[in-house]
Write a protein that holds these residues in place. Structure first.
Motif, PDB file in Angstrom:
ATOM      1  N   LEU A  23       0.817  -1.217   0.000  1.00 19.86           N
ATOM      2  CA  LEU A  23       0.000   0.000   0.000  1.00 19.86           C
ATOM      3  C   LEU A  23       0.851   1.268   0.000  1.00 19.86           C
ATOM      4  N   GLY A  24       2.179   1.128   0.062  1.00 18.62           N
ATOM      5  CA  GLY A  24       3.051   2.290   0.042  1.00 18.62           C
ATOM      6  C   GLY A  24       3.309   2.874   1.413  1.00 18.62           C
ATOM      7  N   LEU A  25       3.017   2.160   2.465  1.00 18.95           N
ATOM      8  CA  LEU A  25       3.242   2.650   3.822  1.00 18.95           C
ATOM      9  C   LEU A  25       4.671   2.347   4.254  1.00 18.95           C
ATOM     10  N   VAL A  26       5.229   3.229   5.099  1.00 20.51           N
ATOM     11  CA  VAL A  26       6.557   3.021   5.668  1.00 20.51           C
ATOM     12  C   VAL A  26       6.441   3.086   7.172  1.00 20.51           C
ATOM     13  N   PRO A  27       7.323   2.428   7.915  1.00 24.94           N
ATOM     14  CA  PRO A  27       7.230   2.468   9.370  1.00 24.94           C
ATOM     15  C   PRO A  27       7.504   3.872   9.918  1.00 24.94           C
ATOM     16  N   ALA A  28       6.797   4.248  10.964  1.00 25.83           N
ATOM     17  CA  ALA A  28       7.004   5.529  11.634  1.00 25.83           C
ATOM     18  C   ALA A  28       8.218   5.408  12.539  1.00 25.83           C
ATOM     19  N   THR A  29       9.069   6.449  12.518  1.00 25.73           N
ATOM     20  CA  THR A  29      10.271   6.403  13.348  1.00 25.73           C
ATOM     21  C   THR A  29      10.027   6.987  14.730  1.00 25.73           C
TER      22      THR A  29
END
Length: 147
Positions: free
Chosen positions: A112-118
């Motif tokens: 879905l194009g999501l990346v983990p939040a830092t």
């Protein structure tokens, strides 16, 4: 006075006294035990009533038997349906467990194009107090995200 009693063997037939006058009737009728009158029911009516009772009993038994068989077929169909629904339920449960595994969630998020939040921000409930500043996640975009 002499008592004269005709006898038949050792059984006295009538005990009476000779020379004694018989007592005059007292005006009350003498009571006798009479057998009950026979009950005469019309035979045709009685026979018809018995036949009707037997026919009604047979029809009732047939109706109950038919109803019981119908319900047993319905019960068998419901058991088959329950077995099919149990299989479907277990398959859906297996899919839920499979999709909720951490690796599957990470792969679905990447598609879905999501990346983990830092550094995520935290909101305390019910006061709504914010701890930290929310920042967007950084990382390479997914090739399927369309960016």
């Amino acid at each position: 006075m002499e008592t004269v009693a005709p006898v038949d063997g050792a059984t006295a037939l009538d005990i009476g006294t000779a020379g004694e006058p018989q007592p005059a009737p007292s005006g009350r009728p003498r009571l006798w035990v009479a057998p009950p009158l026979p009950i005469r029911a019309p035979r045709a009516t009685f026979a018809a009533a018995i036949v009707m009772v037997i026919v009604a009993s047979v029809v009732g038994i047939l109706l109950l038997s038919t109803e019981t068989m119908e319900r047993s077929f319905r019960l068998a169909a419901l058991r088959d349906q329950k077995a099919e629904l149990d299989k479907q339920h277990s398959e859906l449960q297996r899919q839920i467990v499979e999709k909720s595994a951490p690796g599957s969630l990470h792969a679905a998020a990447r598609r879905l194009g999501l990346v983990p939040a830092t550094d995520p921000a935290i909101i305390k409930l019910p006061s709504g107090e914010k701890i930290g500043t929310p920042k967007p996640g950084e990382g390479p975009a997914s090739p399927t995200a369309g960016r």
